[in-house]
Design an enzyme around this catalytic site. Structure first.
Site, PDB file in Angstrom:
ATOM      1  N   ASN A 224       0.999  -1.187  -0.017  1.00 18.69           N
ATOM      2  CA  ASN A 224       0.099  -0.018   0.112  1.00 18.69           C
ATOM      3  C   ASN A 224       0.994   1.268   0.005  1.00 18.69           C
ATOM      4  O   ASN A 224       2.064   1.110  -0.082  1.00 18.69           O
ATOM      5  CB  ASN A 224      -1.204  -0.173   1.274  1.00 18.69           C
ATOM      6  N   ASP A 293      -4.029  -6.432   5.188  1.00 19.01           N
ATOM      7  CA  ASP A 293      -4.751  -7.440   5.940  1.00 19.01           C
ATOM      8  C   ASP A 293      -4.862  -8.858   5.106  1.00 19.01           C
ATOM      9  O   ASP A 293      -5.182  -9.491   5.845  1.00 19.01           O
ATOM     10  CB  ASP A 293      -6.296  -6.624   5.778  1.00 19.01           C
ATOM     11  N   LYS A 303       9.372 -16.179 -11.986  1.00 22.86           N
ATOM     12  CA  LYS A 303       8.522 -14.904 -12.306  1.00 22.86           C
ATOM     13  C   LYS A 303       7.334 -15.320 -13.181  1.00 22.86           C
ATOM     14  O   LYS A 303       7.567 -16.104 -13.954  1.00 22.86           O
ATOM     15  CB  LYS A 303       9.466 -14.078 -13.277  1.00 22.86           C
ATOM     16  N   LYS A 357     -10.421  -3.781  19.434  1.00 25.59           N
ATOM     17  CA  LYS A 357      -8.821  -4.231  19.469  1.00 25.59           C
ATOM     18  C   LYS A 357      -8.340  -4.057  20.987  1.00 25.59           C
ATOM     19  O   LYS A 357      -6.996  -4.057  21.120  1.00 25.59           O
ATOM     20  CB  LYS A 357      -7.991  -3.431  18.532  1.00 25.59           C
TER      21      LYS A 357
HETATM   22  O1  PMT Z   1       2.732   6.203   6.653  1.00 27.35           O
HETATM   23  P1  PMT Z   1       2.206   7.283   6.190  1.00 27.35           P
HETATM   24  O2  PMT Z   1       2.358   7.411   4.967  1.00 27.35           O
HETATM   25  O3  PMT Z   1       2.766   8.624   6.980  1.00 27.35           O
HETATM   26  O4  PMT Z   1       0.745   7.173   6.443  1.00 27.35           O
HETATM   27  C1  PMT Z   1       0.036   7.280   7.666  1.00 27.35           C
HETATM   28  C2  PMT Z   1      -0.939   6.300   7.963  1.00 27.35           C
HETATM   29  C3  PMT Z   1      -2.153   6.614   7.020  1.00 27.35           C
HETATM   30  C4  PMT Z   1      -0.447   4.797   7.299  1.00 27.35           C
HETATM   31  C5  PMT Z   1      -1.341   6.005   9.286  1.00 27.35           C
HETATM   32  O5  PMT Z   1      -1.842   7.321   9.930  1.00 27.35           O
HETATM   33  C6  PMT Z   1      -2.622   5.170   9.561  1.00 27.35           C
HETATM   34  O6  PMT Z   1      -3.760   5.265   9.506  1.00 27.35           O
HETATM   35  N1  PMT Z   1      -2.121   3.884   9.932  1.00 27.35           N
HETATM   36  C7  PMT Z   1      -3.173   2.646  10.102  1.00 27.35           C
HETATM   37  C8  PMT Z   1      -3.432   2.268   8.907  1.00 27.35           C
HETATM   38  C9  PMT Z   1      -4.476   0.836   8.858  1.00 27.35           C
HETATM   39  O7  PMT Z   1      -3.933  -0.246   8.494  1.00 27.35           O
HETATM   40  O8  PMT Z   1      -5.334   0.970   9.640  1.00 27.35           O
HETATM   41  P2  PMT Z   1      -6.491   0.007   9.828  1.00 27.35           P
HETATM   42  O9  PMT Z   1      -7.750   0.739  10.140  1.00 27.35           O
HETATM   43  O10 PMT Z   1      -6.706  -1.130   8.707  1.00 27.35           O
HETATM   44  O11 PMT Z   1      -5.927  -0.658  11.032  1.00 27.35           O
HETATM   45  C10 PMT Z   1      -6.278  -0.751  12.406  1.00 27.35           C
HETATM   46  C11 PMT Z   1      -5.192  -0.463  13.282  1.00 27.35           C
HETATM   47  O12 PMT Z   1      -4.877  -1.983  13.268  1.00 27.35           O
HETATM   48  C12 PMT Z   1      -3.912   0.102  12.991  1.00 27.35           C
HETATM   49  O13 PMT Z   1      -3.187   0.546  14.195  1.00 27.35           O
HETATM   50  C13 PMT Z   1      -2.918  -0.984  12.377  1.00 27.35           C
HETATM   51  O14 PMT Z   1      -1.642  -0.549  12.695  1.00 27.35           O
HETATM   52  C14 PMT Z   1      -3.352  -2.156  13.033  1.00 27.35           C
HETATM   53  N2  PMT Z   1      -3.113  -3.390  12.262  1.00 27.35           N
HETATM   54  C15 PMT Z   1      -4.032  -3.646  11.140  1.00 27.35           C
HETATM   55  C16 PMT Z   1      -4.070  -4.868  10.400  1.00 27.35           C
HETATM   56  C17 PMT Z   1      -3.309  -5.911  10.631  1.00 27.35           C
HETATM   57  N3  PMT Z   1      -3.204  -6.919  10.088  1.00 27.35           N
HETATM   58  N4  PMT Z   1      -2.418  -5.584  12.035  1.00 27.35           N
HETATM   59  C18 PMT Z   1      -2.636  -4.525  12.613  1.00 27.35           C
HETATM   60  O15 PMT Z   1      -1.789  -4.292  13.622  1.00 27.35           O
END
Ligand code: PMT
Length: 412
Positions: A224, A293, A303, A357
């Site tokens: 991403n 995810d 490849k 969470k």
């Molecule tokens: O890196 P930058 O370019 O500065 O951008 C910042 C950001 C947009 C990445 C950051 O501000 C942000 O929003 N990070 C979380 C992104 C995310 O995956 O959000 P989520 O809503 O899908 O996940 C929720 C939380 O669970 C997050 O804290 C994530 O780190 C965590 N998570 C999610 C999925 C996973 N498999 N493991 C996790 O730990």
């Protein structure tokens, strides 16, 4: 300086910058500019040798409030012509400054400081300064490795002055070795650290940051747009405020100072593995990483060839949710900050993630709008906490948001 370094919160603080004779003296101008951009008030002392390499006018032009060059006014000059304009001016920076940095610091000045000599203006000012000096030496590698210099540095370190080791490389005279002025980013951050509150000292903070990268074939992967900036800003602010920081960095992440324990990982599984090892010993976990995810079912180590293919499909399987797993084993006293990247229903989705969470704070940011979310230098956040409080913050640099998030943590 880097976009993930904080600039607010230091406004009006005073730094005194000493500059010694070295070809690296011109780099002190860049340091001055960075400090002034953070709205710090900077005064400067050039040693006599430094003034042969760079002029007082250059420092004045770039924003220094005052530039000192010599202890006494020239013979016959009126007292008001004295660079100090007061008989006790040599004591002034020591009494007024919030931080005192010498960059570059020469072998002679290190020797003067170690011996407590006050036979030039900079050494007198340093002797009249009661706090820790920040010293960034630069010199010929043989001078740096000389027993006299090493012993002087050991003496100064014992007195709790901070010495940033010179870098390895080719120095101006063409010799190779340790002697180059340390990275300016490091000197700048150490200045900010000297001005920071230290409210996180004794705390261990783990962060996840950047994207993860899930391999598919020998050349392609699923990932991403995360730049790692938001997480890097938090890592830097936590370190400035005294925490011992462990940064689990995905494959895209900005420069971090070496005192931050950086562990580079690629996949979500790697990140989970490292996070699970560290978490039991941590006081805080801050999860900014955009963890994939899902990961593609691997094609293998060859490849994938496009020949003969029109459309095809790939199966994906779910990755572990790192935050969720660690939230389940959170011990009393441990704090968790999650991030929610949402394209709609920001507050509702973020509140759900906070609860499901087991986080203590959720920082929600919209993606796909300017000044927020992935990649840029700014973010716009809604902060929700487990006590039911909320704060909607305006668009601001990610580095400033990071500082605000750490302020929030202290209220939980
Ligand atoms: O890196 P930058 O370019 O500065 O951008 C910042 C950001 C947009 C990445 C950051 O501000 C942000 O929003 N990070 C979380 C992104 C995310 O995956 O959000 P989520 O809503 O899908 O996940 C929720 C939380 O669970 C997050 O804290 C994530 O780190 C965590 N998570 C999610 C999925 C996973 N498999 N493991 C996790 O730990």
């Amino acid at each position: 300086m880097e976009a993930h370094f904080p600039t607010a919160f230091f406004e009006g603080k005073k730094v005194h910058l000493g500059v010694c004779g070295s070809i690296a003296a011109y780099k002190a101008l860049e340091l001055l500019r960075a400090l002034c951009r953070a709205n710090l008030r900077v005064t400067v002392t050039l040693t006599e040798a430094a003034a042969r390499f760079v002029s007082p006018l250059s420092f004045q032009s770039l924003g220094a409030e005052r530039v000192f060059t010599s202890m006494f006014a020239p013979a016959g000059a009126a007292p008001q012509d004295s660079p100090l304009s007061s008989p006790f001016g040599h004591l002034a920076p020591g009494a007024e400054a919030d931080a005192f940095v010498i960059a570059p610091a020469s072998a002679t000045t290190l020797a003067r400081l170690a011996c407590g000599l006050a036979d030039d203006l900079l050494a007198a000012q340093a002797l009249a300064w009661s706090g820790s000096l920040l010293l960034a030496p630069a010199m010929n590698p043989r001078m740096w490795n000389n027993a006299a210099t090493r012993e002087n540095c050991a003496t100064l370190a014992r007195r709790e002055h901070i010495i940033l080791r010179p870098e390895q490389g080719r120095v101006a005279c063409g010799e190779e070795g340790e002697g180059k002025l340390p990275d300016l980013r490091l000197i700048y951050l150490h200045c900010l650290k000297a001005l920071s509150p230290g409210d996180l000292s004794g705390k261990k903070v783990m962060l996840t940051l950047g994207p993860t990268r899930e391999p598919w074939d020998a050349v392609r992967f699923w990932s991403n747009h995360s730049s790692g900036r938001m997480g890097a800003a938090l890592a830097v602010c936590a370190w400035l405020r005294g925490a011992e920081v462990y940064a689990l960095c995905g494959p895209v992440a900005p420069w971090l100072p070496p005192r931050i324990n950086r562990l580079d990982v690629i996949t979500a599984a790697d990140m989970l593995f490292q996070a699970e090892k560290l978490w039991p010993d941590m006081d805080m976990g801050i999860f900014t990483a955009a963890v994939a995810d899902f990961a593609p079912e691997p094609f293998g180590d060859k490849k994938f060839k496009k020949s003969g293919q029109e459309a095809f499909s790939i199966s994906f399987f779910p990755n572990p949710d790192i935050l969720c797993k660690l939230g389940r084993v959170k011990k009393p006293g441990q704090l968790i900050v999650g991030f929610a990247a949402e394209s709609e229903r920001l507050e509702e989705n973020a509140r759900h993630k906070l609860d499901s969470k087991n986080a203590d704070l959720m920082v929600a940011n919209l993606i796909g709008v300017p000044g927020s979310g992935f990649s840029g230098t700014c973010n716009t956040a809604l902060i929700l906490d487990r006590k039911g409080r909320r704060e909607s913050l305006p668009t601001m640099p990610k580095s400033d948001l990071a500082w605000r998030i750490l302020d929030w943590l202290s209220t939980l």
